[in-house]
Design a protein around this motif. Structure first.
Motif, PDB file in Angstrom:
ATOM      1  N   PHE A 153      52.588  15.713  78.120  1.00 49.27           N
ATOM      2  CA  PHE A 153      53.577  16.651  78.632  1.00 49.27           C
ATOM      3  C   PHE A 153      54.543  15.827  79.482  1.00 49.27           C
ATOM      4  O   PHE A 153      54.134  15.224  80.480  1.00 49.27           O
ATOM      5  CB  PHE A 153      52.928  17.751  79.462  1.00 49.27           C
ATOM      6  CG  PHE A 153      52.226  18.798  78.644  1.00 49.27           C
ATOM      7  CD1 PHE A 153      52.892  19.954  78.257  1.00 49.27           C
ATOM      8  CD2 PHE A 153      50.907  18.621  78.248  1.00 49.27           C
ATOM      9  CE1 PHE A 153      52.254  20.920  77.487  1.00 49.27           C
ATOM     10  CE2 PHE A 153      50.262  19.582  77.484  1.00 49.27           C
ATOM     11  CZ  PHE A 153      50.938  20.733  77.106  1.00 49.27           C
ATOM     12  N   PHE A 158      55.147  16.521  74.175  1.00 45.68           N
ATOM     13  CA  PHE A 158      55.592  17.888  74.390  1.00 45.68           C
ATOM     14  C   PHE A 158      56.651  17.868  75.497  1.00 45.68           C
ATOM     15  O   PHE A 158      56.346  17.537  76.652  1.00 45.68           O
ATOM     16  CB  PHE A 158      54.421  18.786  74.803  1.00 45.68           C
ATOM     17  CG  PHE A 158      53.442  19.044  73.680  1.00 45.68           C
ATOM     18  CD1 PHE A 158      53.588  20.146  72.840  1.00 45.68           C
ATOM     19  CD2 PHE A 158      52.386  18.169  73.455  1.00 45.68           C
ATOM     20  CE1 PHE A 158      52.699  20.377  71.814  1.00 45.68           C
ATOM     21  CE2 PHE A 158      51.491  18.388  72.423  1.00 45.68           C
ATOM     22  CZ  PHE A 158      51.644  19.494  71.595  1.00 45.68           C
ATOM     23  N   TYR A 190      58.513  18.981  78.353  1.00 45.65           N
ATOM     24  CA  TYR A 190      58.154  19.964  79.375  1.00 45.65           C
ATOM     25  C   TYR A 190      59.047  19.753  80.602  1.00 45.65           C
ATOM     26  O   TYR A 190      58.681  19.059  81.552  1.00 45.65           O
ATOM     27  CB  TYR A 190      56.673  19.822  79.734  1.00 45.65           C
ATOM     28  CG  TYR A 190      56.218  20.646  80.906  1.00 45.65           C
ATOM     29  CD1 TYR A 190      56.651  21.962  81.085  1.00 45.65           C
ATOM     30  CD2 TYR A 190      55.348  20.104  81.855  1.00 45.65           C
ATOM     31  CE1 TYR A 190      56.231  22.713  82.170  1.00 45.65           C
ATOM     32  CE2 TYR A 190      54.915  20.846  82.937  1.00 45.65           C
ATOM     33  CZ  TYR A 190      55.363  22.152  83.092  1.00 45.65           C
ATOM     34  OH  TYR A 190      54.950  22.893  84.170  1.00 45.65           O
ATOM     35  N   ASN A 247      56.769  25.368  75.003  1.00 50.02           N
ATOM     36  CA  ASN A 247      56.052  24.270  75.667  1.00 50.02           C
ATOM     37  C   ASN A 247      55.827  24.559  77.147  1.00 50.02           C
ATOM     38  O   ASN A 247      54.786  24.214  77.715  1.00 50.02           O
ATOM     39  CB  ASN A 247      56.834  22.966  75.511  1.00 50.02           C
ATOM     40  CG  ASN A 247      56.778  22.422  74.095  1.00 50.02           C
ATOM     41  OD1 ASN A 247      56.029  22.917  73.250  1.00 50.02           O
ATOM     42  ND2 ASN A 247      57.573  21.407  73.816  1.00 50.02           N
ATOM     43  N   ALA A 304      52.220  24.702  78.891  1.00 45.90           N
ATOM     44  CA  ALA A 304      51.873  23.964  80.110  1.00 45.90           C
ATOM     45  C   ALA A 304      51.310  24.899  81.171  1.00 45.90           C
ATOM     46  O   ALA A 304      50.349  24.569  81.880  1.00 45.90           O
ATOM     47  CB  ALA A 304      53.097  23.225  80.639  1.00 45.90           C
ATOM     48  N   THR A 307      54.330  15.990  85.678  1.00 45.06           N
ATOM     49  CA  THR A 307      54.541  15.110  84.530  1.00 45.06           C
ATOM     50  C   THR A 307      54.581  13.656  84.995  1.00 45.06           C
ATOM     51  O   THR A 307      54.982  13.387  86.128  1.00 45.06           O
ATOM     52  CB  THR A 307      55.870  15.447  83.817  1.00 45.06           C
ATOM     53  OG1 THR A 307      56.946  15.391  84.761  1.00 45.06           O
ATOM     54  CG2 THR A 307      55.811  16.823  83.184  1.00 45.06           C
TER      55      THR A 307
END
Length: 238
Positions: free
Chosen positions: A120, A146, A148, A197, A201, A209
């Motif tokens: 992420f 992903f 995010y 996404n 999350a 992140t």
């Protein structure tokens, strides 16, 4: 005598289990009253020091028997030197890797792609950019990124994430943004999974992140150097 003895043991065991369950329920009720906005997902009696494990907002903490004190920190088994809190947290936060919606991620295959990693990542996150530099040193891995964006920290992150997804070559757009500081110029108006996404999350309580998820379900938050990343990938592949 034997039958009565067995019955007594069974009854005592049942009563002890009921008592433990009652204590756990009482502790949860007390803590929920003290922290009404917290998400207390479980309370379980531990086999050490009379403490109860409390999972609150996805974090493992400990409470005494009447919930008058809450302890935050790690419990170490002095015989095995194992961090019991870290082990328990890893189990509780594990993600079933194959259940992730990989179609919503940017897929990058390096080398033979034999090891697996999901990330992420926020395109405006400086630690994500440092991690991508470390990832450049790693091969034989399939990476699912992903996008995010965390707008609370980076106000333009959602727009940048959409532009990267909508670029003709997503992999190149991602590498350009993270390694060379060059963002795509499109308006990000194509169909994209960014909102999905963000919801994913939230489901997994990913709060920062980069967050890494390995093939064995282990979740590791934060920037990881290449040597450590290789160790984690190898361990997850066994």
């Amino acid at each position: 005598m034997f039958k009565r003895s067995v019955l007594s043991v069974a009854l005592l065991t049942s009563l002890m289990a009921c008592s433990a369950n009652a204590d756990e329920a009482a502790i949860k009720k007390t803590l929920q009253g003290q922290f009404p906005d917290a998400n207390i997902s479980s309370v379980v009696k531990t086999p050490y020091a009379g403490l109860y494990e409390v999972v609150i907002d996805n974090q493992v903490v400990y409470a005494d028997s009447d919930a008058s004190h809450v302890f935050v920190g790690s419990i170490i088994d002095t015989k095995t030197k194992q961090n019991l809190t870290d082990a328990r947290t890893a189990k509780l936060t594990a993600v079933k890797f194959d259940s992730l919606p990989f179609a919503n991620a940017i897929k990058t295959v390096k080398g033979d792609g034999s090891r697996k990693l999901a990330i992420f990542s926020d395109p405006d996150c400086p630690y994500c950019k440092k991690f991508e530099q470390e990832l450049e040193k790693v091969t034989n891995v399939t990476v699912y990124t992903f996008l995010y964006p965390i707008n609370g920290l980076h106000p333009q992150a959602t727009a940048h994430a959409r532009a990267i997804w909508c670029a003709p070559d997503r992999n190149k757009a991602w590498d350009d943004a993270m390694l060379r500081g060059v963002l795509p110029t499109n308006d990000g108006s194509c169909k994209n999974p960014i909102d999905t996404n963000i919801a994913l999350a939230s489901k997994y309580r990913v709060s920062g992140t980069p967050t890494l998820i390995f093939a064995n379900g282990q979740r590791v938050p934060g920037m990881v150097p290449a040597d450590k990343l290789n160790q984690l990938l190898d361990a997850a592949s066994k």
